[in-house]
Design a protein around this motif. Structure first.
Motif, PDB file in Angstrom:
ATOM      1  N   LYS A 215       0.328  -0.931  -0.255  1.00 56.01           N
ATOM      2  CA  LYS A 215       0.316   0.103  -0.262  1.00 56.01           C
ATOM      3  C   LYS A 215       0.993   1.465  -0.074  1.00 56.01           C
ATOM      4  N   THR A 216       2.262   1.070  -0.149  1.00 56.01           N
ATOM      5  CA  THR A 216       3.125   2.502   0.325  1.00 56.01           C
ATOM      6  C   THR A 216       3.688   3.282  -1.215  1.00 56.01           C
ATOM      7  N   LEU A 217       3.533   2.107  -2.212  1.00 58.88           N
ATOM      8  CA  LEU A 217       4.112   2.578  -3.727  1.00 58.88           C
ATOM      9  C   LEU A 217       2.671   3.593  -4.101  1.00 58.88           C
ATOM     10  N   PHE A 218       1.749   3.167  -3.467  1.00 60.69           N
ATOM     11  CA  PHE A 218       0.515   3.232  -5.367  1.00 60.69           C
ATOM     12  C   PHE A 218      -0.070   4.554  -4.388  1.00 60.69           C
ATOM     13  N   SER A 219      -0.835   5.808  -4.776  1.00 60.89           N
ATOM     14  CA  SER A 219      -0.649   6.667  -4.650  1.00 60.89           C
ATOM     15  C   SER A 219      -3.041   6.451  -4.159  1.00 60.89           C
ATOM     16  N   ASP A 256      -0.578   5.538 -11.202  1.00 56.86           N
ATOM     17  CA  ASP A 256      -0.356   4.343 -10.798  1.00 56.86           C
ATOM     18  C   ASP A 256      -0.111   3.354 -11.827  1.00 56.86           C
ATOM     19  N   LEU A 257      -1.445   3.526 -12.901  1.00 54.24           N
ATOM     20  CA  LEU A 257      -1.029   1.798 -13.804  1.00 54.24           C
ATOM     21  C   LEU A 257       0.193   2.023 -14.699  1.00 54.24           C
ATOM     22  N   THR A 258       0.618   3.797 -14.676  1.00 56.58           N
ATOM     23  CA  THR A 258       1.671   3.443 -15.048  1.00 56.58           C
ATOM     24  C   THR A 258       3.902   2.979 -14.551  1.00 56.58           C
TER      25      THR A 258
END
Length: 376
Positions: A215-219, A256-258
């Motif tokens: 959960k830390t990588l994406f907005s 986030d998809l990128t």
């Protein structure tokens, strides 16, 4: 109720065509709308069409878009107007969306713009992502690009005629990722003489599942779904030398998809390198997130209120994807939902049938948007 439009909707339902095969559907729409004398009928290749209603004065261009294609799903509705094309059906409601935009043509024909243009876009191949891309690359579309663009989708499981809105991301971006791993076959009794992708698949899946839960990588929300794995051939005497993994990547936000795509590629390539496998990665059915323009959302909200419709602002985007996202990357646009009832089968269910009693709501809402924006 508009019996003529309902009859059109049921005719379209009876004769569905899958993505990139919507030739007769396009012909039916042209034949129907021709009665309302658009100023121009502009073909977009051999499928897809623009109907242009022009004002006497120069001004802005407003566009309303709907989809032509059906799905490769066998219908089980038992309706008298059920699909006669085996294994193909309008179980997403595109027949209803077309009927709404055709009904808008009816109304505009007796109340034409005084300035600017209103264009009705009937787009092919939405279900496979290709349609919007092809439309935007077509020179006839480029010569008629909109200042404002609107579209809707029916939403089962929601109060009939309720309008669903959201600023920013309305529907997820997604893409299909195909990973090809090539090693070397060997006799199953001597696996050490070959290079099998089996261990690599296990490692990749494990690492992707860890990534999915970080959960830390994406907005915002992301999801990756393993949808298919192929390893070697069905031959008990052979250790495999080739494998494929297919994964659907999904995110509410394009950034986030990128990032998700980049991190997945990194995992796959690192594992392939460790296992001495050749690796190829490709993508298909790429849908950007559908990102609504706040001002356009406000236009729809005001039009809904003028029609006495309930409006619901959702907090979370829908997980499904829509190729309307390609338009929202370039144009001021709003994609919104139209509630189709709690008893309505879900989208893509084989017993789905678009409810005729919400067609008039869609027509009137689009017409109010046209009147309040282009005619103001």
């Amino acid at each position: 109720m508009n019996e003529k439009i309902i009859a059109l909707r049921r005719e379209l339902h009876r004769y569905p065509e899958v993505s990139n095969c919507e030739y007769k559907t396009t012909d039916r729409i042209i034949n129907f709308i021709d009665e309302y004398k658009p100023d121009e009928v502009i073909r977009l290749g051999d499928k897809g069409v623009l109907f242009v209603f022009k004002g006497a004065e120069q001004g802005e261009t407003m566009m309303f878009r709907c989809e032509l294609d059906a799905l490769p799903i066998k219908e089980i509705s038992g309706l008298e107007y059920a699909s006669v094309n085996e294994g193909v059906s309008h179980v997403c409601g595109h027949d209803g969306h077309m009927a709404i935009v055709a009904g808008l043509a009816q109304k505009i024909s007796t109340d034409r713009p005084t300035k600017g243009k209103v264009i009705l876009l009937f787009q092919p191949a939405e279900e496979v992502e290709q349609g919007a891309c092809d439309v935007m690359e077509n020179v006839n579309f480029k010569n008629n690009e909109p200042d404002y663009l609107f579209a809707l989708h029916n939403i089962p499981g929601l109060t009939k005629n309720r309008i669903v809105l959201k600023n920013g991301s309305f529907a997820s971006g997604s893409k299909g990722m195909t990973v090809q791993l090539t090693g070397k076959t060997s006799h199953a009794a001597e696996p050490q003489d070959g290079i099998s992708p089996a261990d690599a698949i296990s490692q990749i899946i494990s690492k992707l599942h860890v990534l999915r839960t970080d959960k830390t990588l994406f907005s915002d929300f992301i999801l990756l779904t393993i949808i298919h794995i192929q390893l070697g051939e069905i031959s008990f005497g052979t250790s495999p030398g080739y494998a494929e993994i297919r994964i659907t990547l999904r995110a509410f936000e394009n950034e986030d998809l990128t990032l998700l795509t980049s991190l997945c590629e990194k995992i796959v390539k690192e594992v392939a390198n460790q296992e001495k496998l050749a690796c190829e990665i490709s993508y298909t059915e790429v849908f950007p997130a559908t990102m609504n323009n706040n001002a356009c959302v406000g236009i729809v909200e005001q039009a809904a209120k003028q029609n006495g419709l309930d409006v619901e602002y959702i907090k979370t985007p829908y997980k499904w994807s829509e190729d309307f996202g390609y338009y929202t990357e370039k144009f001021n646009a709003c994609y919104f939902g139209l509630g189709s009832g709690y008893e309505q089968p879900q989208l893509h269910n084989p017993d789905f049938d678009f409810p005729d009693d919400i067609i008039e709501t869609g027509i009137n809402l689009f017409y109010t948007i046209y009147k309040s924006t282009l005619q103001s």
